[in-house]
Motif scaffolding. Structure first.
Motif, PDB file in Angstrom:
ATOM      1  N   ARG A 184      -1.342  12.048  -7.855  1.00  0.00           N
ATOM      2  CA  ARG A 184      -0.614  12.915  -8.675  1.00  0.00           C
ATOM      3  C   ARG A 184      -0.411  12.583 -10.278  1.00  0.00           C
ATOM      4  O   ARG A 184      -0.434  13.531 -11.072  1.00  0.00           O
ATOM      5  CB  ARG A 184       0.938  12.619  -8.113  1.00  0.00           C
ATOM      6  N   HIS A 185      -0.479  11.324 -10.527  1.00  0.00           N
ATOM      7  CA  HIS A 185      -0.422  10.908 -11.837  1.00  0.00           C
ATOM      8  C   HIS A 185      -1.614  10.385 -12.476  1.00  0.00           C
ATOM      9  O   HIS A 185      -1.374  10.428 -13.846  1.00  0.00           O
ATOM     10  CB  HIS A 185       0.805   9.617 -11.896  1.00  0.00           C
ATOM     11  N   TRP A 186      -2.728  10.141 -11.634  1.00  0.00           N
ATOM     12  CA  TRP A 186      -3.826   9.607 -12.443  1.00  0.00           C
ATOM     13  C   TRP A 186      -5.118  10.532 -12.291  1.00  0.00           C
ATOM     14  O   TRP A 186      -5.917  10.075 -13.083  1.00  0.00           O
ATOM     15  CB  TRP A 186      -4.060   8.309 -12.423  1.00  0.00           C
ATOM     16  N   ALA A 187      -5.301  11.392 -11.388  1.00  0.00           N
ATOM     17  CA  ALA A 187      -6.380  12.086 -11.404  1.00  0.00           C
ATOM     18  C   ALA A 187      -6.675  13.141 -12.197  1.00  0.00           C
ATOM     19  O   ALA A 187      -7.849  13.043 -12.906  1.00  0.00           O
ATOM     20  CB  ALA A 187      -6.314  12.917  -9.707  1.00  0.00           C
ATOM     21  N   GLU A 188      -5.734  13.951 -12.668  1.00  0.00           N
ATOM     22  CA  GLU A 188      -5.863  14.939 -13.679  1.00  0.00           C
ATOM     23  C   GLU A 188      -6.136  14.284 -15.029  1.00  0.00           C
ATOM     24  O   GLU A 188      -6.807  14.707 -15.770  1.00  0.00           O
ATOM     25  CB  GLU A 188      -4.640  16.062 -13.532  1.00  0.00           C
ATOM     26  N   PRO A 189      -5.264  13.351 -15.394  1.00  0.00           N
ATOM     27  CA  PRO A 189      -5.403  12.784 -16.720  1.00  0.00           C
ATOM     28  C   PRO A 189      -6.854  12.244 -16.995  1.00  0.00           C
ATOM     29  O   PRO A 189      -7.183  12.050 -18.266  1.00  0.00           O
ATOM     30  CB  PRO A 189      -4.104  11.869 -16.912  1.00  0.00           C
ATOM     31  N   LEU A 190      -7.306  11.517 -16.141  1.00  0.00           N
ATOM     32  CA  LEU A 190      -8.534  10.836 -16.034  1.00  0.00           C
ATOM     33  C   LEU A 190      -9.938  11.655 -16.058  1.00  0.00           C
ATOM     34  O   LEU A 190     -10.894  11.161 -16.232  1.00  0.00           O
ATOM     35  CB  LEU A 190      -8.556   9.512 -15.347  1.00  0.00           C
TER      36      LEU A 190
ATOM     37  N   HIS B   6       3.142  -3.022 -13.295  1.00  0.00           N
ATOM     38  CA  HIS B   6       3.506  -1.859 -13.934  1.00  0.00           C
ATOM     39  C   HIS B   6       3.712  -0.862 -12.945  1.00  0.00           C
ATOM     40  O   HIS B   6       3.021  -0.958 -11.826  1.00  0.00           O
ATOM     41  CB  HIS B   6       2.419  -1.288 -15.014  1.00  0.00           C
ATOM     42  N   PRO B   7       4.633   0.304 -13.342  1.00  0.00           N
ATOM     43  CA  PRO B   7       4.923   1.203 -12.359  1.00  0.00           C
ATOM     44  C   PRO B   7       3.747   2.104 -12.085  1.00  0.00           C
ATOM     45  O   PRO B   7       2.833   2.209 -13.116  1.00  0.00           O
ATOM     46  CB  PRO B   7       6.237   2.081 -12.937  1.00  0.00           C
ATOM     47  N   VAL B   8       3.614   3.010 -10.980  1.00  0.00           N
ATOM     48  CA  VAL B   8       2.229   3.879 -11.012  1.00  0.00           C
ATOM     49  C   VAL B   8       2.510   4.792 -11.874  1.00  0.00           C
ATOM     50  O   VAL B   8       1.574   5.392 -12.316  1.00  0.00           O
ATOM     51  CB  VAL B   8       2.042   3.936  -9.222  1.00  0.00           C
ATOM     52  N   ARG B   9       3.629   5.394 -11.816  1.00  0.00           N
ATOM     53  CA  ARG B   9       3.755   6.566 -12.621  1.00  0.00           C
ATOM     54  C   ARG B   9       3.516   6.315 -14.339  1.00  0.00           C
ATOM     55  O   ARG B   9       3.785   5.305 -14.832  1.00  0.00           O
ATOM     56  CB  ARG B   9       5.019   7.361 -12.216  1.00  0.00           C
ATOM     57  N   ARG B  10       2.981   7.523 -14.623  1.00  0.00           N
ATOM     58  CA  ARG B  10       2.765   7.381 -15.989  1.00  0.00           C
ATOM     59  C   ARG B  10       3.982   7.598 -16.779  1.00  0.00           C
ATOM     60  O   ARG B  10       5.004   8.004 -16.506  1.00  0.00           O
ATOM     61  CB  ARG B  10       1.514   8.496 -16.410  1.00  0.00           C
TER      62      ARG B  10
ATOM     63  N   PRO C  95       0.715  -1.322   0.030  1.00  0.00           N
ATOM     64  CA  PRO C  95       0.129  -0.041  -0.182  1.00  0.00           C
ATOM     65  C   PRO C  95       0.858   1.153  -0.007  1.00  0.00           C
ATOM     66  O   PRO C  95       0.225   2.433   0.041  1.00  0.00           O
ATOM     67  CB  PRO C  95      -0.829  -0.060   1.123  1.00  0.00           C
ATOM     68  N   ALA C  96       2.138   1.153  -0.220  1.00  0.00           N
ATOM     69  CA  ALA C  96       2.957   2.368  -0.104  1.00  0.00           C
ATOM     70  C   ALA C  96       2.629   3.269  -1.229  1.00  0.00           C
ATOM     71  O   ALA C  96       2.754   3.037  -2.426  1.00  0.00           O
ATOM     72  CB  ALA C  96       4.573   1.906  -0.062  1.00  0.00           C
ATOM     73  N   TYR C  97       2.340   4.645  -0.700  1.00  0.00           N
ATOM     74  CA  TYR C  97       2.234   5.828  -1.696  1.00  0.00           C
ATOM     75  C   TYR C  97       1.202   5.609  -2.698  1.00  0.00           C
ATOM     76  O   TYR C  97       1.108   6.292  -3.810  1.00  0.00           O
ATOM     77  CB  TYR C  97       3.631   6.166  -2.340  1.00  0.00           C
ATOM     78  N   THR C  98       0.112   4.434  -2.552  1.00  0.00           N
ATOM     79  CA  THR C  98      -0.806   4.327  -3.597  1.00  0.00           C
ATOM     80  C   THR C  98      -1.773   5.732  -3.696  1.00  0.00           C
ATOM     81  O   THR C  98      -2.036   6.170  -4.851  1.00  0.00           O
ATOM     82  CB  THR C  98      -1.685   3.125  -3.513  1.00  0.00           C
TER      83      THR C  98
ATOM     84  N   HIS D 161      -9.647   8.608  -4.225  1.00  0.00           N
ATOM     85  CA  HIS D 161      -9.657   7.105  -4.042  1.00  0.00           C
ATOM     86  C   HIS D 161      -9.888   6.557  -5.112  1.00  0.00           C
ATOM     87  O   HIS D 161      -9.291   5.406  -5.446  1.00  0.00           O
ATOM     88  CB  HIS D 161     -10.988   7.379  -3.187  1.00  0.00           C
ATOM     89  N   ASP D 162     -10.392   7.181  -6.250  1.00  0.00           N
ATOM     90  CA  ASP D 162     -10.576   6.384  -7.680  1.00  0.00           C
ATOM     91  C   ASP D 162      -8.833   6.568  -8.269  1.00  0.00           C
ATOM     92  O   ASP D 162      -8.735   5.456  -8.885  1.00  0.00           O
ATOM     93  CB  ASP D 162     -11.417   7.327  -8.395  1.00  0.00           C
ATOM     94  N   ALA D 163      -8.424   7.619  -8.067  1.00  0.00           N
ATOM     95  CA  ALA D 163      -6.773   7.388  -8.709  1.00  0.00           C
ATOM     96  C   ALA D 163      -6.032   6.438  -7.923  1.00  0.00           C
ATOM     97  O   ALA D 163      -5.288   5.712  -8.509  1.00  0.00           O
ATOM     98  CB  ALA D 163      -6.469   8.744  -8.536  1.00  0.00           C
ATOM     99  N   ALA D 164      -6.202   6.412  -6.421  1.00  0.00           N
ATOM    100  CA  ALA D 164      -5.537   5.292  -5.651  1.00  0.00           C
ATOM    101  C   ALA D 164      -5.857   3.899  -6.338  1.00  0.00           C
ATOM    102  O   ALA D 164      -5.151   2.974  -6.175  1.00  0.00           O
ATOM    103  CB  ALA D 164      -6.048   5.441  -4.267  1.00  0.00           C
ATOM    104  N   ALA D 165      -7.126   3.477  -6.715  1.00  0.00           N
ATOM    105  CA  ALA D 165      -7.718   2.476  -7.165  1.00  0.00           C
ATOM    106  C   ALA D 165      -6.696   1.974  -8.595  1.00  0.00           C
ATOM    107  O   ALA D 165      -6.507   0.824  -8.810  1.00  0.00           O
ATOM    108  CB  ALA D 165      -9.149   2.163  -7.367  1.00  0.00           C
ATOM    109  N   VAL D 166      -6.590   3.021  -9.495  1.00  0.00           N
ATOM    110  CA  VAL D 166      -5.871   2.891 -10.367  1.00  0.00           C
ATOM    111  C   VAL D 166      -4.311   2.447 -10.110  1.00  0.00           C
ATOM    112  O   VAL D 166      -3.866   1.607 -10.760  1.00  0.00           O
ATOM    113  CB  VAL D 166      -5.662   4.236 -11.388  1.00  0.00           C
ATOM    114  N   ALA D 167      -3.764   3.256  -9.278  1.00  0.00           N
ATOM    115  CA  ALA D 167      -2.591   2.894  -8.629  1.00  0.00           C
ATOM    116  C   ALA D 167      -2.287   1.394  -8.297  1.00  0.00           C
ATOM    117  O   ALA D 167      -1.215   0.619  -8.514  1.00  0.00           O
ATOM    118  CB  ALA D 167      -1.878   3.846  -7.838  1.00  0.00           C
ATOM    119  N   ILE D 168      -3.207   0.875  -7.559  1.00  0.00           N
ATOM    120  CA  ILE D 168      -3.147  -0.236  -6.861  1.00  0.00           C
ATOM    121  C   ILE D 168      -3.325  -1.285  -7.868  1.00  0.00           C
ATOM    122  O   ILE D 168      -2.647  -2.500  -7.891  1.00  0.00           O
ATOM    123  CB  ILE D 168      -4.434  -0.313  -5.955  1.00  0.00           C
ATOM    124  N   GLY D 169      -4.384  -0.887  -8.853  1.00  0.00           N
ATOM    125  CA  GLY D 169      -4.263  -2.271  -9.944  1.00  0.00           C
ATOM    126  C   GLY D 169      -3.155  -2.417 -10.818  1.00  0.00           C
ATOM    127  O   GLY D 169      -2.530  -3.240 -11.364  1.00  0.00           O
ATOM    128  N   ARG D 170      -2.709  -1.202 -11.065  1.00  0.00           N
ATOM    129  CA  ARG D 170      -1.099  -1.225 -11.788  1.00  0.00           C
ATOM    130  C   ARG D 170      -0.102  -1.830 -11.099  1.00  0.00           C
ATOM    131  O   ARG D 170       0.588  -2.562 -11.737  1.00  0.00           O
ATOM    132  CB  ARG D 170      -0.875   0.339 -12.182  1.00  0.00           C
TER     133      ARG D 170
END
Length: 469
Positions: A358-364, A388-392, A349-352, A374-383
């Motif tokens: 930081r990386h997925w809230a604005e692009p989506l 895959h790395p969390v960063r885009r 769970p570190a830094y999800t 929380h939605d962006a954190a779900a994307v980070a957890i799935g990646r």
């Protein structure tokens, strides 16, 4: 008192289960006291106002707070000595009906109960029938038998066989029983004569008798991570009042819109448990409709992180993490997903939440979709579950491939078609010495090209199908 071996075994089994539960609770309480004592001793040994580190708090702010914590330490050490003595001697304290109901006896006015009402609840906590199942026996239980059509019969002990109203010393109840939750699964078990345990108890508030059926499922089959995530994964961010979920394809790209499954943790424990189970049921059914075969969750554990000594005066934050049903959600989602054939992947769970925002809230985010943290954190957890790395992926340089737009930090794998190759040698470029006389050189030399080429040959590789907007 005379009894049959069947009922004697049932009583013994219930007593052993209660003792084992109390023993586990005593061990957890002992660990909590030891952790609190260690934390208090460490902070008391520091100077007043000493700054803490990232993982450990500092000294207390004032002499008054230091004195109060010293008194608290003495109380905890005395309590720890008593609990440790009972634990080493194997002594546990069990209250049938619960310790809270026992303490209510001294506060009947606050509980708005009369003595007769409290006594009825106290007796109901001890008035129950319980029997374990046996595979191979008729309908899976010889002591408390429940037929597929809902008829209940109880095998009476030898001294009470004269009360039987059916052959073979059995007493048949006049009412019928139906299971609204997992009734089809229960019917399949009893028709196959597989073991089912039953418990009959009285609900004083409603004035009704209830029967609870339980059974043990086989252990979940472990799948390779590649096979589980072949059809993508659903990342789930667990919060205090809802579950945020997002569907990702095998390449780590978010698909569709995020979903949220809310639940309320107020009211009775049975109601809270039912709400959590309902939210997980909706999550699993939505996962099956998306076509994914795996769910990614965070491997959270706040068992040792809820103390005041760790988070200081952050009372609202401590209440937040204390109210999150992490253990209940984790245990239930594994058992319920196994029934539906859905794999569960636990990730770090570190830094999800931080990196996801930081990386997925604005692009989506779009005019028709509002992304939350929380939605962006779900994307980070799935990646992270997909590997895959969390960063885009970083964008390419803006106007040319030199250092004017900044060097690329992520490159295609060396040897791929279209890979950026080495540039022309510096000796092939014509430089006007007169025009550049008296000016500092701003372009990179051949040495800088060599460094840039070595950087592009690094093994940090991204999937070419990842999102690049």
């Amino acid at each position: 008192m005379q009894s049959s071996s069947r009922w004697a075994g049932s009583i013994t089994k219930a007593t052993h289960d209660q003792w084992a539960l109390a023993r586990r609770g005593q061990a957890a309480h002992l660990d909590s006291l030891e952790s609190g004592v260690r934390s208090l001793k460490r902070r008391l040994s520091l100077a007043l106002g000493a700054k803490g580190s990232r993982h450990a708090p500092g000294g207390y702010r004032s002499r008054r707070e230091w004195h109060a914590k010293a008194r608290r330490l003495a109380v905890l050490e005395d309590r720890l000595a008593q609990v440790r003595q009972d634990f080493e001697a194997g002594i546990v304290h069990v209250v049938r009906g619960g310790k809270r109901l026992l303490n209510t006896r001294h506060h009947l006015d606050q509980a708005q109960l009369s003595e007769e009402q409290w006594r009825a609840r106290w007796e109901a906590g001890r008035f129950f029938l319980q029997a374990d199942g046996e595979s191979g026996k008729r309908y899976g239980n010889e002591t408390i038998r429940l037929t597929p059509d809902g008829r209940v019969s109880i095998r009476l002990p030898a001294p009470l066989e004269y009360l039987a109203n059916a052959p073979h010393g059995r007493y048949v109840l006049s009412c019928r029983v139906a299971f609204a939750h997992r009734g089809a699964e229960w019917a399949d078990r009893v028709e196959a004569n597989r073991a089912v345990a039953y418990r009959i108890h009285l609900d004083v508030e409603r004035g009704r008798w209830y029967i609870t059926a339980s059974w043990t499922r086989p252990k979940a089959r472990t799948l390779p991570l590649v096979a589980a995530c072949a059809q993508g994964v659903v990342g789930v961010d667990m919060n205090a009042d809802h579950l945020a979920a997002y569907r990702l394809d095998p390449h780590g790209n978010p698909v569709g819109d995020p979903e949220r499954f809310s639940f309320d943790l107020t009211g009775r424990a049975a109601h809270r448990d039912a709400r959590v189970r309902h939210a997980l049921t909706r999550l699993l059914h939505w996962t099956r409709r998306t076509g994914a075969q795996a769910i990614a969750i965070e491997d959270l554990d706040f068992a040792t992180g809820k103390t005041r000594e760790k988070h200081g005066r952050r009372k609202r934050f401590r209440q937040l993490i204390s109210g999150m049903p992490i253990a209940r959600l984790r245990a239930r989602i594994v058992s319920m997903a196994t029934v539906l054939g859905i794999a569960v992947v636990a990730v770090d769970p570190a830094y999800t939440s931080k990196w996801g925002a930081r990386h997925w809230a604005e692009p989506l985010t779009s005019s028709k979709r509002t992304m939350t943290r929380h939605d962006a954190a779900a994307v980070a957890i799935g990646r992270r579950a997909l590997g895959h790395p969390v960063r885009r992926r970083t964008v390419p340089p803006r106007h040319h491939r030199s250092d004017g737009g900044g060097p690329r930090t992520v490159q295609t794998e060396p040897g791929s078609l279209g890979c950026e190759g080495p540039g022309r040698p510096a000796t092939g470029r014509a430089h006007d010495a007169r025009a550049r006389a008296g000016k500092e050189r701003t372009r990179g030399t051949s040495a800088s090209s060599t460094v840039r080429d070595a950087r592009s040959a690094s093994r940090w590789v991204q999937d070419p199908l990842l999102q690049t907007e």
